[in-house]
Design an enzyme around this catalytic site. Structure first.
Site, PDB file in Angstrom:
ATOM      1  N   ASP A 160       4.675  10.266   5.618  1.00 55.66           N
ATOM      2  CA  ASP A 160       4.592  10.521   6.969  1.00 55.66           C
ATOM      3  C   ASP A 160       5.996  11.435   7.109  1.00 55.66           C
ATOM      4  OD1 ASP A 160       1.647  10.935   7.312  1.00 55.66           O
ATOM      5  OD2 ASP A 160       1.745   8.845   7.457  1.00 55.66           O
ATOM      6  N   HIS A 188      -0.964   6.553  12.112  1.00 54.06           N
ATOM      7  CA  HIS A 188      -1.402   7.257  11.022  1.00 54.06           C
ATOM      8  C   HIS A 188      -2.353   7.700  10.415  1.00 54.06           C
ATOM      9  CE1 HIS A 188      -1.377   8.868   6.510  1.00 54.06           C
ATOM     10  NE2 HIS A 188      -2.128   7.959   5.482  1.00 54.06           N
TER      11      HIS A 188
HETATM   12  N1  NAI Z   1      -0.848   5.554   4.252  1.00 51.98           N
HETATM   13  C1  NAI Z   1      -1.443   6.482   3.005  1.00 51.98           C
HETATM   14  O1  NAI Z   1       0.085   7.686   3.681  1.00 51.98           O
HETATM   15  C2  NAI Z   1      -1.886   6.372   2.093  1.00 51.98           C
HETATM   16  C3  NAI Z   1      -2.861   6.078   2.249  1.00 51.98           C
HETATM   17  N2  NAI Z   1      -3.834   6.549   0.994  1.00 51.98           N
HETATM   18  C4  NAI Z   1      -5.439   5.637   1.163  1.00 51.98           C
HETATM   19  O2  NAI Z   1      -4.782   4.612   0.044  1.00 51.98           O
HETATM   20  C5  NAI Z   1      -6.873   4.361  -0.904  1.00 51.98           C
HETATM   21  C6  NAI Z   1      -6.599   4.723  -2.148  1.00 51.98           C
HETATM   22  O3  NAI Z   1      -6.203   6.105  -2.491  1.00 51.98           O
HETATM   23  P1  NAI Z   1      -6.894   6.199  -3.950  1.00 51.98           P
HETATM   24  O4  NAI Z   1      -5.730   5.098  -4.761  1.00 51.98           O
HETATM   25  O5  NAI Z   1      -6.493   7.359  -3.613  1.00 51.98           O
HETATM   26  O6  NAI Z   1      -8.333   5.927  -4.512  1.00 51.98           O
HETATM   27  P2  NAI Z   1      -9.117   5.877  -5.337  1.00 51.98           P
HETATM   28  O7  NAI Z   1     -10.208   5.966  -4.953  1.00 51.98           O
HETATM   29  O8  NAI Z   1      -8.213   6.534  -6.458  1.00 51.98           O
HETATM   30  O9  NAI Z   1      -8.413   4.149  -6.222  1.00 51.98           O
HETATM   31  C7  NAI Z   1      -9.274   3.575  -5.122  1.00 51.98           C
HETATM   32  C8  NAI Z   1      -8.918   1.916  -6.282  1.00 51.98           C
HETATM   33  O10 NAI Z   1      -9.941   0.931  -5.152  1.00 51.98           O
HETATM   34  C9  NAI Z   1      -9.831  -0.028  -6.082  1.00 51.98           C
HETATM   35  N3  NAI Z   1     -10.868  -0.426  -5.090  1.00 51.98           N
HETATM   36  C10 NAI Z   1     -12.081  -1.001  -4.118  1.00 51.98           C
HETATM   37  N4  NAI Z   1     -12.112  -1.617  -3.314  1.00 51.98           N
HETATM   38  C11 NAI Z   1     -10.944  -2.140  -3.621  1.00 51.98           C
HETATM   39  C12 NAI Z   1     -11.064  -4.680  -3.269  1.00 51.98           C
HETATM   40  N5  NAI Z   1     -11.966  -4.661  -2.617  1.00 51.98           N
HETATM   41  N6  NAI Z   1      -9.879  -5.239  -4.156  1.00 51.98           N
HETATM   42  C13 NAI Z   1      -9.516  -4.075  -5.237  1.00 51.98           C
HETATM   43  N7  NAI Z   1      -9.486  -3.134  -5.320  1.00 51.98           N
HETATM   44  C14 NAI Z   1     -10.370  -1.964  -4.732  1.00 51.98           C
HETATM   45  C15 NAI Z   1     -11.329   0.682  -6.516  1.00 51.98           C
HETATM   46  O11 NAI Z   1     -11.494   0.423  -7.289  1.00 51.98           O
HETATM   47  C16 NAI Z   1     -10.292   1.971  -7.364  1.00 51.98           C
HETATM   48  O12 NAI Z   1     -10.085   1.955  -8.489  1.00 51.98           O
HETATM   49  C17 NAI Z   1      -7.442   5.471   0.014  1.00 51.98           C
HETATM   50  O13 NAI Z   1      -7.508   4.576   1.376  1.00 51.98           O
HETATM   51  C18 NAI Z   1      -6.246   6.603   1.164  1.00 51.98           C
HETATM   52  O14 NAI Z   1      -7.046   7.393   1.978  1.00 51.98           O
HETATM   53  C19 NAI Z   1      -4.610   7.807   0.164  1.00 51.98           C
HETATM   54  C20 NAI Z   1      -2.532   8.342   0.696  1.00 51.98           C
HETATM   55  C21 NAI Z   1      -1.780   8.226   1.160  1.00 51.98           C
HETATM   56  O1  OAA Z   2      -5.306  11.617   3.968  1.00 51.50           O
HETATM   57  C1  OAA Z   2      -5.470  11.254   2.949  1.00 51.50           C
HETATM   58  O2  OAA Z   2      -7.158  11.119   3.842  1.00 51.50           O
HETATM   59  C2  OAA Z   2      -4.923  10.782   2.562  1.00 51.50           C
HETATM   60  C3  OAA Z   2      -3.610  10.124   3.440  1.00 51.50           C
HETATM   61  O3  OAA Z   2      -3.443   9.097   3.749  1.00 51.50           O
HETATM   62  C4  OAA Z   2      -2.456  10.943   3.219  1.00 51.50           C
HETATM   63  O4  OAA Z   2      -1.622  11.563   2.661  1.00 51.50           O
HETATM   64  O5  OAA Z   2      -1.604  10.494   4.235  1.00 51.50           O
END
Ligand code: NAI
Ligand code: OAA
Length: 330
Positions: A160, A188
């Protein structure tokens, strides 16, 4: 390579953020060009094979700083000896969802991971939670790790922060490097408050430099706060490479320090500063030095900013109540 490798545990290693993140860690961008790293990847059993594929590619990168990659499906083993933990693994939201809608699905992941960190991580462990809803997931992990100092648990609002820098730079026709003291306050989520009243550009506050309250309120704040949803709309999947990049920035700054005359945004356990109830993991302006963060003190908060900060903090308090009811925090 003179130093012993730093153990970096990454959860969700086979996911889209994991794929963008691991190669940058291996290349030295997380901790610095002189620090060797050993990767400990955690995945759910069904995704271990995919993580093994990523580990093969990491090997093929022939990164001089990568001292090895181990893959686990058991949090206790994955966090054993971890110096840095990036908690990414969680379900991402899809179109039409708010991040808080993931609380029940993802909250359960962070209790056992907090317990595993408590049981086996290194004494200097630093935790960054990326998986959404990131602030409250960090609170869950922290509450389940009573022997680890609370300040080692942080959540990511650096994406952000970076989005706010980029939008402001575009508006003013300056480089992001010309902007100092950007702050994201609160959660967030769509209630976050990107603050232009303390950010500085060319000797003025950013709000003065923009001189357009309507743009600030009706364009800048919603664009930054809803950028995640706009990316999902455009890409059909949530931000991945930019999220990985922000995770790199967050940890690099935590370990290596903020520049003189600048600060960053990190979601950290509140000590009551700026009226944010103690214990909530809320985003603040922070400086970092010698691997420790400190909330910037003494900023004047006007009525407009007060209302925005309070609204986001109220949402964090509601999320804390919800996870208390689910038995995930004490
Ligand atoms: N804080 C932030 O600014 C942001 C946060 N996110 C969040 O990050 C997270 C991951 O996003 P992506 O990589 O796009 O998702 P994704 O679905 O591509 O990958 C998530 C991975 O986590 C694994 N996983 C699920 N449960 C698990 C566990 N208990 N232990 C270990 N691994 C586990 C899944 O098997 C999958 O490979 C989501 O919650 C998303 O909303 C995404 C973008 C920005
Ligand atoms: O928006 C979402 O769900 C993924 C995220 O946290 C971001 O891009 O800031």
């Amino acid at each position: 390579m003179t130093q012993a490798p730093v153990n970096v545990t990454v959860t969700g290693a086979a996911g889209q953020i994991g794929y963008a993140l691991l190669f940058r860690i291996a290349s030295g961008q997380l901790l610095g060009a002189d620090t060797p790293v050993k990767l400990r990847l955690l995945e759910i059993p069904q995704a271990v094979k995919a993580a093994e594929g990523t580990a093969m590619e990491l090997e093929d990168g022939a990164f001089p700083l990568l001292a090895g990659t181990d893959i686990f499906d058991d949090p206790k083993q994955a966090f054993e000896g971890a110096n840095v933990a990036l908690l990414v693994g969680a379900r991402p939201r899809t179109k039409g969802m708010e991040r808080g809608d993931l609380l029940e699905a993802n909250g359960g992941i962070f209790k056992p991971q907090g317990e595993a960190i408590n049981a086996g991580a290194a004494d200097d462990i630093k935790v960054l939670v990326v998986g959404n809803p990131a602030n409250t997931n960090a609170l869950i992990a922290q509450s389940n790790a009573p022997d680890v100092p609370a300040e080692r648990f942080t959540a990511m609002t650096r994406l952000d922060h970076n989005r706010a820098l980029a939008q402001l730079a575009k508006k003013l026709g300056v480089s992001v490097a010309d902007i100092k003291k950007m702050t994201i306050w609160g959660n967030h989520s769509a209630t976050q408050y990107p603050d232009l009243f303390h950010a500085e550009v060319g000797g003025k506050t950013a709000a003065e430099a923009v001189n357009d309250q309507k743009w600030l309120e009706e364009d800048f704040i919603p664009t930054v706060a809803k950028r995640g949803a706009a990316i999902i709309e455009a890409r059909g999947a949530s931000s991945a490479a930019s999220a990985a990049s922000a995770a790199i920035d967050h940890v690099y700054t935590w370990v290596n320090g903020t520049a003189e005359g600048d600060w960053t945004s990190m979601a950290v356990p509140s000590d009551g500063s700026y009226g944010v109830p103690e214990g909530l993991i809320s985003s603040f302006p922070v400086t970092t030095r010698d691997g420790k963060w400190e909330i910037v003190q003494g900023l004047e908060i006007d009525e407009f900013s007060r209302g925005k900060i309070d609204a986001s903090v109220a949402e964090l308090a509601e999320e804390r109540e919800a996870v208390r009811k689910l038995g995930l925090v004490g």
